[in-house]
Design an enzyme around this catalytic site. Structure first.
Site, PDB file in Angstrom:
ATOM      1  CB  SER A 143      -0.865  -0.002   1.270  1.00 20.86           C
ATOM      2  OG  SER A 143      -1.478   1.253   1.493  1.00 20.86           O
ATOM      3  CE1 TYR A 156      -4.082  -2.020   5.084  1.00 17.93           C
ATOM      4  CE2 TYR A 156      -3.228   0.135   4.495  1.00 17.93           C
ATOM      5  CZ  TYR A 156      -3.792  -1.063   4.123  1.00 17.93           C
ATOM      6  OH  TYR A 156      -4.058  -1.320   2.801  1.00 17.93           O
ATOM      7  CE  LYS A 160      -1.644  -3.921   3.262  1.00 19.06           C
ATOM      8  NZ  LYS A 160      -1.811  -5.089   2.365  1.00 19.06           N
TER       9      LYS A 160
END
Length: 277
Positions: A143, A156, A160
């Site tokens: 991402s 997150y 990532k």
């Protein structure tokens, strides 16, 4: 893409969003498909649609956080098609909130799926891809959060950025072996999907989730993203960066590191050319 080179694609998180877009794009290449997801009903609906177009599809309900289930997916792919050529480690979940307020289960789920799923996919499939002695490619979905940090998204961000580090390490290792297996890391900005349904935040986190959900649902279409991904595979590019507007923010972050300045967060438009005021 050379159909004689790539014949079978394995896609995790295939039932919706990016995964579904990849599956539908792979269909146009007449690739045989091995589709995995936790959502068995959506998986079967997608398989039925693709099969109507004459594509051979194998589906398997899979939780990528479980290494054994990835091994079973590999074995099922081999039994059905005899080979694997493209591996899309794509499954992911979102967790939001202050990092100290996320529960142990929220932290562990984010790490187990977003990072552990990629690790499990690599450990299950890489020995096979290498042993085949023919061109193959691994695509790991990270991402823009793999390159830039944002508040309230620590789980997150951490997962990532680890996927980016893992992918780059794998790239170096395969290059040292002069292997025929290539690697790409996909770092998209907003792509229309339902990823926010994986995070049922309350209060302030719930408000943030609703804001993010709206932005994500209005993002790049999965079909357009998949087109860019397959172009990158054909060109054997490591970095797949579909949204370009993040680059000034990344440059500013790297300069702050080199100059040893404290980081400062500035919102940016990933599809634009500069920071948003």
């Amino acid at each position: 893409m050379n159909e004689q080179t790539y014949r079978v694609a394995v896609i995790t998180g295939a039932a919706s969003g990016i995964g579904r877009g990849l599956a539908e794009r792979a269909m146009t290449e007449r690739l045989h498909l091995v589709l995995a997801d936790r959502d068995g009903e959506s998986l079967e609906r997608l398989a039925a649609k693709l099969s109507e177009q004459g594509v051979q599809v194998l589906t398997q309900v899979t939780d990528v956080a479980d290494a054994t289930q990835l091994e079973h997916l590999r074995d099922a792919a081999l039994q059905r098609f005899g080979t694997v050529d493209l591996l899309f480690n794509n499954a992911g979940v979102m967790q939001t909130g202050n990092c100290w307020e996320l529960s142990d289960s929220q932290w562990q789920r984010a790490l187990a799926v977003n990072l552990g799923g990629v690790i499990n996919g690599i450990r299950a499939f890489l020995p096979l891809l290498l042993a085949q002695g023919r061109p193959a490619h691994v695509i790991n979905t990270a991402s823009l959060a793999g390159l830039l940090n944002s508040p309230f998204m620590a789980a997150y961000n951490v997962s990532k950025q680890a996927v980016v580090a893992l992918s780059e390490s794998l790239h170096y290792e395969l290059a040292a072996l002069q292997a025929q297996v290539g690697v790409s890391v996909l770092c998209p900005g907003p792509v229309a999907s339902e990823i926010m349904t994986s995070d049922q935040g309350q209060g302030a986190a719930g408000e943030l989730n609703r804001l993010l959900d709206g932005q994500i649902r209005q993002g790049m279409s999965p079909a357009e993203l998949a087109e860019r991904v397959f172009a990158a595979i054909a060109e054997k590019r490591f970095w797949i960066l579909p949204h370009k507007g993040f680059k000034p923010a990344l440059r500013a972050r790297l300069e702050s590191v080199l100059e040893e300045r404290n980081p400062q967060f500035a919102p940016f438009d990933p599809q634009g050319d500069s920071h948003v005021a």
